[in-house]
Structure formats: structure tokens, C-alpha cells
Design an enzyme around this catalytic site. Structure first.
Site, PDB file in Angstrom:
ATOM      1  N   HIS A   1       8.067  -9.902  76.965  1.00  0.00           N
ATOM      2  CA  HIS A   1       9.142  -9.884  75.967  1.00  0.00           C
ATOM      3  C   HIS A   1      10.015 -11.117  76.170  1.00  0.00           C
ATOM      4  CE1 HIS A   1      12.267  -8.528  73.300  1.00  0.00           C
ATOM      5  NE2 HIS A   1      13.165  -8.557  74.276  1.00  0.00           N
TER       6      HIS A   1
ATOM      7  N   GLY B   1      15.056 -12.356  79.102  1.00  0.00           N
ATOM      8  CA  GLY B   1      16.377 -11.756  79.271  1.00  0.00           C
ATOM      9  C   GLY B   1      16.429 -10.427  78.550  1.00  0.00           C
ATOM     10  N   GLN B   2      17.464  -9.645  78.840  1.00  0.00           N
ATOM     11  CA  GLN B   2      17.572  -8.330  78.221  1.00  0.00           C
ATOM     12  C   GLN B   2      17.781  -8.444  76.716  1.00  0.00           C
ATOM     13  OE1 GLN B   2      21.028  -7.241  80.631  1.00  0.00           O
ATOM     14  NE2 GLN B   2      22.221  -6.986  78.758  1.00  0.00           N
ATOM     15  N   SER B   3      17.462  -7.381  76.011  1.00  0.00           N
ATOM     16  CA  SER B   3      17.570  -7.377  74.556  1.00  0.00           C
ATOM     17  C   SER B   3      19.010  -7.616  74.119  1.00  0.00           C
ATOM     18  CB  SER B   3      17.074  -6.028  74.015  1.00  0.00           C
ATOM     19  OG  SER B   3      17.117  -6.006  72.612  1.00  0.00           O
ATOM     20  N   GLY B   4      19.191  -8.512  73.139  1.00  0.00           N
ATOM     21  CA  GLY B   4      20.510  -8.792  72.595  1.00  0.00           C
ATOM     22  C   GLY B   4      21.279  -9.870  73.319  1.00  0.00           C
ATOM     23  N   VAL B   5      20.672 -10.521  74.312  1.00  0.00           N
ATOM     24  CA  VAL B   5      21.391 -11.532  75.081  1.00  0.00           C
ATOM     25  C   VAL B   5      21.482 -12.867  74.343  1.00  0.00           C
ATOM     26  CG1 VAL B   5      19.453 -12.543  76.356  1.00  0.00           C
ATOM     27  CG2 VAL B   5      21.694 -12.326  77.478  1.00  0.00           C
ATOM     28  N   GLY B   6      20.636 -13.046  73.315  1.00  0.00           N
ATOM     29  CA  GLY B   6      20.712 -14.274  72.516  1.00  0.00           C
ATOM     30  C   GLY B   6      19.507 -15.191  72.636  1.00  0.00           C
ATOM     31  N   LYS B   7      18.357 -14.626  72.968  1.00  0.00           N
ATOM     32  CA  LYS B   7      17.140 -15.447  73.128  1.00  0.00           C
ATOM     33  C   LYS B   7      16.708 -16.079  71.812  1.00  0.00           C
ATOM     34  CE  LYS B   7      14.745 -12.011  74.772  1.00  0.00           C
ATOM     35  NZ  LYS B   7      15.784 -10.959  74.806  1.00  0.00           N
ATOM     36  N   SER B   8      16.635 -15.277  70.759  1.00  0.00           N
ATOM     37  CA  SER B   8      16.177 -15.789  69.465  1.00  0.00           C
ATOM     38  C   SER B   8      17.172 -16.778  68.868  1.00  0.00           C
ATOM     39  CB  SER B   8      15.943 -14.626  68.492  1.00  0.00           C
ATOM     40  OG  SER B   8      14.917 -13.772  68.963  1.00  0.00           O
TER      41      SER B   8
ATOM     42  N   ASP C   1       9.897 -12.834  70.428  1.00  0.00           N
ATOM     43  CA  ASP C   1       9.887 -11.401  70.699  1.00  0.00           C
ATOM     44  C   ASP C   1       8.758 -10.994  71.649  1.00  0.00           C
ATOM     45  OD1 ASP C   1      11.129  -8.846  70.334  1.00  0.00           O
ATOM     46  OD2 ASP C   1       9.346  -8.249  69.231  1.00  0.00           O
TER      47      ASP C   1
ATOM     48  N   GLU D   1      13.339 -13.476  64.578  1.00  0.00           N
ATOM     49  CA  GLU D   1      14.256 -12.410  64.166  1.00  0.00           C
ATOM     50  C   GLU D   1      15.666 -12.715  64.668  1.00  0.00           C
ATOM     51  OE1 GLU D   1      15.570  -7.871  65.110  1.00  0.00           O
ATOM     52  OE2 GLU D   1      13.936  -8.764  66.263  1.00  0.00           O
TER      53      GLU D   1
ATOM     54  N   ARG E   1      24.772 -23.597  91.952  1.00  0.00           N
ATOM     55  CA  ARG E   1      25.597 -24.688  91.425  1.00  0.00           C
ATOM     56  C   ARG E   1      25.056 -26.060  91.808  1.00  0.00           C
ATOM     57  NH1 ARG E   1      31.872 -23.229  92.184  1.00  0.00           N
ATOM     58  NH2 ARG E   1      31.995 -25.053  90.811  1.00  0.00           N
TER      59      ARG E   1
END
Length: 309
Positions: A138, A153-160, A177, A202, A243
Site C-alpha cells: 500500500h 505511510g498510514q492512510s490519510g497521511v498525504g501520499k497521493s 494506492d 485518488e 537530523r
């Protein structure tokens, strides 16, 4: 369901089906090929019957020196229930003993005009690609400055959304996706998109967009070798993020380890630019230029100089 059958080889390499048509649906489970030279001499103790068998000029020239009884015996032993097919190269005449054994056993007997070495190389490449270990991840796969970057990354983190910004900046989308990954050799992972969602992206609140239609054919790729993983996560104030860039994190996909960079997400951070720089910095490291290492060496030199004073 088998990934490759004998009929796939016939179609892919335009092979002539001489006999054994009832066996063209036999499965091929290995990319290894066999040239049964020692079997022609009668040694079948370690005969790899489950491989595609290639009969070239060397094998058939030796076969011609055998007696009639030996010829029939060897060809019957060559054609087993496991054998996916036997291919005669260079458009050579098919021995009648082989033709008879093929008809009796149902083993597909094929013929090619190509040389044995050339056909062997092409068959191996084709079968390795088709039979390579695969998995699905994913995430989003983008070609950034020639570097295959897998964004997870987790769903909704802003990958797309990050991928959309990268495409708008001139980079190319491979998959969104769901990324299908196959291991082509020991250290090569190639990612592609499922056919159903190819070239689609998406965006929450906007819906599904077709990247190729919006940005043109130059904004997409069908597949790309994956060399870098970017993990996006919500900024955690209690976590110490790297860092300096001296410690290299790894992520294992199938049997291959890839460099992994964790980027904390918070308002105001331009992730697309950071990923661009990460890709360029990754290329520099592969060319032997490591800014973090150079800084560390300069720092140590300064400390040593200060201690001497």
C-alpha cells in the site's frame, strides 16, 4: 493457477507446434532450462524433467550416432508427465523417435528457427520475469529524477497529494494506492500498477483523476525499479528524528533490502521538495558523495584541532 503455460511460450516466441497439442496447457514452474546432452548418453539419474527441454545441434548430432533401440529408449525417457515441452532449435528436422514419443506421452514438441543460445537467453529472461516472487504494498510509486521512490505511510497521511505535487513538478507516476512489486533478481525490485487503476490517482475531496489525461503521456510510467522508500508519518514530538543522515534505515521487501527515509509530516513542510532532494541526495551517495559523512569528518577534525590547542 500457474503463471506460465506451454501455450504462452508458443504465442510469445512464435514457436511451431509439431505434436503434442493436448499438452500445451502444461504448467511451467521454473525459469531454469535444460539441454539434455548427458541424457542423450543415457544418464537420467538427475534428469530435471520439470524444465523446458532444449535440443540444439549438439544434442541431435550426438543422437544420430545412437542405435535405433537406444534412440527410442532415450526419447521415451525424455518425455515424462512433468515435462512442459521440448523445443528443437535452428529449424532442425525432428527425429521420428522423438515425434513418436511426443505423441504417446502428450508432451508438446515445438520447433524454433532461432539458435539455441539466443532462444535460451530469451526464454530465461521471459520466464524469470513471469515467475518472479511478487507482493503488493500500500503506497505510491513515483519516478523522481530517475530514482524509483516508493512512498508509504498510514492512510490519510498525504501520499497521493504528495505524488500529485511531484507529477506537477515534472516527475512521473507509476502506481497509486496499490503497488505490485516483483523481484526480478537478488537485488532488483520492479514496481507497477494493477491494470484496473493504472495512471489513476485518488485525491480526497477531489476524487479519482487520470494523470495521463491531465498531464500527458510524459507524466506516467508503466513500471520502475524501486531503489528508495520514503515513509511519511504524522509528526511525533516525543520521537527523535534523524537530523544528520548518518544512520541509514533499511526496509526489506521480499528478499531485498532498500534504503528507507522517515519524513515527519506537519503543516508547512513541502514534502514534494523534500522528496526531490532526498532522491538527488540518494543518487549522490551512490556516486560516493555523502554530505553527512563529510560534515562529520570536518566536525571531528575541528574537535581534534581544538583539543590540541
Amino acid at each position: 493457477m500457474p503463471k506460465v503455460r506451454t501455450k504462452d511460450l508458443i504465442e510469445q516466441f512464435q514457436l511451431e507446434l509439431v505434436s503434442g497439442e493436448e499438452g500445451i496447457h502444461r504448467p511451467i514452474d521454473t525459469s531454469d532450462l535444460s539441454r539434455p546432452g548427458i541424457e542423450m548418453a543415457g544418464f537420467f539419474t538427475y534428469y530435471p524433467a520439470d524444465r523446458v527441454q532444449l535440443l540444439g545441434k549438439t544434442e541431435l548430432t550426438f543422437f544420430d550416432t545412437l542405435t535405433n533401440d537406444q534412440k527410442q529408449e532415450r526419447m521415451k525417457a525424455l518425455c515424462t508427465e512433468e515435462t512442459p515441452c521440448i523445443i528443437v532449435t535452428r529449424n532442425q528436422d525432428v527425429p521420428k523417435e522423438l515425434l513418436q514419443a511426443s505423441r504417446e506421452s502428450g508432451v508438446p514438441l515445438l520447433r524454433s528457427s532461432q539458435t539455441t543460445t539466443r532462444l535460451s537467453s530469451r526464454l530465461t529472461n521471459y520466464l524469470e520475469g513471469k515467475l518472479a516472487p511478487t507482493t503488493a504494498v500500500h503506497g505510491v510509486l513515483v519516478d523522481v529524477y530517475g530514482v524509483g521512490v516508493l512512498i508509504i505511510g498510514q492512510s490519510g497521511v498525504g501520499k497521493s497529494e504528495t505524488a500529485l505535487e511531484l507529477v506537477k513538478r515534472g516527475h512521473r507516476l507509476v502506481a497509486d494506492d496499490s503497488v505490485e512489486i516483483r523481484q526480478e533478481d537478488e537485488d532488483t525490485l520492479v514496481g507497477s500498477s494493477p491494470d484496473l487503476i493504472e495512471h489513476l490517482l485518488e485525491i480526497r475531496g477531489l476524487g479519482i483523476i487520470n494523470v495521463m489525461t491531465l498531464f500527458g503521456a510524459g507524466a506516467v510510467r508503466n513500471y520502475k525499479r524501486i531503489t528508495l522508500v520514503i515513509n511519511l508519518e504524522i509528526w511525533d514530538q516525543n520521537k527523535n528524528y534523524d537530523r544528520l543522515g548518518l544512520d541509514e534505515e533499511k526496509m526489506k521487501i521480499i528478499d531485498t533490502e532498500l534504503t528507507k527515509i522517515t519524513l515527519p509530516v506537519r503543516p508547512g513542510r513541502n514534502l514534494a521538495v523534500i522528496i526531490e532532494v532526498a532522491a538527488m541526495n540518494f543518487r549522490l551517495k551512490r556516486m560516493g558523495v555523502n554530505a553527512a559523512q563529510q560534515f562529520s569528518e570536518r566536525l571531528m577534525s575541528a574537535i581534534e584541532l581544538g583539543n590540541q590547542e
